[in-house]
Motif scaffolding. Structure first.
Motif, PDB file in Angstrom:
ATOM      1  N   SER A   1      -1.899   8.335   7.109  1.00 20.71           N
ATOM      2  CA  SER A   1      -2.426   7.548   5.997  1.00 20.71           C
ATOM      3  C   SER A   1      -1.579   6.295   5.763  1.00 20.71           C
ATOM      4  O   SER A   1      -2.123   5.201   5.544  1.00 20.71           O
ATOM      5  N   ARG A   2      -0.259   6.441   5.807  1.00 20.43           N
ATOM      6  CA  ARG A   2       0.612   5.271   5.638  1.00 20.43           C
ATOM      7  C   ARG A   2       0.408   4.267   6.767  1.00 20.43           C
ATOM      8  O   ARG A   2       0.359   3.055   6.536  1.00 20.43           O
ATOM      9  N   GLN A   3       0.264   4.756   8.006  1.00 19.94           N
ATOM     10  CA  GLN A   3       0.035   3.860   9.136  1.00 19.94           C
ATOM     11  C   GLN A   3      -1.287   3.117   8.971  1.00 19.94           C
ATOM     12  O   GLN A   3      -1.378   1.913   9.242  1.00 19.94           O
ATOM     13  N   LEU A   4      -2.321   3.824   8.518  1.00 25.44           N
ATOM     14  CA  LEU A   4      -3.615   3.183   8.317  1.00 25.44           C
ATOM     15  C   LEU A   4      -3.561   2.170   7.180  1.00 25.44           C
ATOM     16  O   LEU A   4      -4.220   1.117   7.249  1.00 25.44           O
ATOM     17  N   ASP A   5      -2.774   2.445   6.140  1.00 30.94           N
ATOM     18  CA  ASP A   5      -2.603   1.479   5.058  1.00 30.94           C
ATOM     19  C   ASP A   5      -1.946   0.200   5.567  1.00 30.94           C
ATOM     20  O   ASP A   5      -2.343  -0.909   5.195  1.00 30.94           O
ATOM     21  N   VAL A   6      -0.936   0.358   6.416  1.00 30.06           N
ATOM     22  CA  VAL A   6      -0.258  -0.816   6.987  1.00 30.06           C
ATOM     23  C   VAL A   6      -1.238  -1.605   7.852  1.00 30.06           C
ATOM     24  O   VAL A   6      -1.326  -2.837   7.743  1.00 30.06           O
ATOM     25  N   GLU A   7      -1.989  -0.904   8.691  1.00 30.02           N
ATOM     26  CA  GLU A   7      -2.955  -1.587   9.557  1.00 30.02           C
ATOM     27  C   GLU A   7      -4.027  -2.292   8.729  1.00 30.02           C
ATOM     28  O   GLU A   7      -4.423  -3.409   9.042  1.00 30.02           O
ATOM     29  N   TYR A   8      -4.467  -1.659   7.655  1.00 29.36           N
ATOM     30  CA  TYR A   8      -5.475  -2.276   6.786  1.00 29.36           C
ATOM     31  C   TYR A   8      -4.930  -3.555   6.165  1.00 29.36           C
ATOM     32  O   TYR A   8      -5.615  -4.577   6.110  1.00 29.36           O
ATOM     33  N   GLY A   9      -3.672  -3.517   5.715  1.00 28.85           N
ATOM     34  CA  GLY A   9      -3.054  -4.717   5.155  1.00 28.85           C
ATOM     35  C   GLY A   9      -2.956  -5.832   6.178  1.00 28.85           C
ATOM     36  O   GLY A   9      -3.206  -7.006   5.868  1.00 28.85           O
ATOM     37  N   GLN A  10      -2.613  -5.470   7.420  1.00 29.89           N
ATOM     38  CA  GLN A  10      -2.534  -6.478   8.476  1.00 29.89           C
ATOM     39  C   GLN A  10      -3.908  -7.069   8.768  1.00 29.89           C
ATOM     40  O   GLN A  10      -4.046  -8.280   8.984  1.00 29.89           O
ATOM     41  N   LEU A  11      -4.925  -6.230   8.763  1.00 26.66           N
ATOM     42  CA  LEU A  11      -6.276  -6.722   9.021  1.00 26.66           C
ATOM     43  C   LEU A  11      -6.770  -7.623   7.886  1.00 26.66           C
ATOM     44  O   LEU A  11      -7.455  -8.623   8.137  1.00 26.66           O
ATOM     45  N   LEU A  12      -6.415  -7.285   6.648  1.00 30.99           N
ATOM     46  CA  LEU A  12      -6.788  -8.162   5.526  1.00 30.99           C
ATOM     47  C   LEU A  12      -6.107  -9.522   5.655  1.00 30.99           C
ATOM     48  O   LEU A  12      -6.729 -10.564   5.405  1.00 30.99           O
ATOM     49  N   LEU A  13      -4.853  -9.505   6.059  1.00 35.53           N
ATOM     50  CA  LEU A  13      -4.130 -10.759   6.255  1.00 35.53           C
ATOM     51  C   LEU A  13      -4.768 -11.579   7.367  1.00 35.53           C
ATOM     52  O   LEU A  13      -4.980 -12.791   7.229  1.00 35.53           O
TER      53      LEU A  13
END
Length: 92
Positions: free
Chosen positions: A42-54
């Protein structure tokens, strides 16, 4: 004789309880490990989601789109005289 039977029954009950405790502890540890794995994912997916939003906000920037349109597609911004606004009443 009756005391020996009672002792044997209590011994079986104690062994059964001990096995039950061991089994429940094992299950609890296994489920806890699975929970930790899922929380890490879940933490890894949150980081990836933040990168994709950026990345999405970067690609959506007006200046980047305009630069890409002019360099890759040869498009230019039209002058005021070349812009026509069409309304329901007609051309302005």
């Amino acid at each position: 004789m009756s005391i020996n039977k009672l002792n044997a029954a209590l011994l079986v009950a104690v062994i059964g309880c001990a096995m039950s405790v061991v089994t429940s502890q094992h299950l609890s540890r296994r489920l806890y490990n699975e929970l930790e794995k899922q929380q890490k994912l879940s933490r890894q997916l949150d980081v990836e989601y933040g990168q994709l939003l950026l990345e999405q906000s970067t690609w959506g920037a007006h200046a980047l789109i305009e630069k890409s349109a002019s360099t890759r597609l040869g498009m230019l911004t039209p002058s005021q005289r070349q812009v026509y606004v069409i309304t329901p009443e007609g051309v302005r």
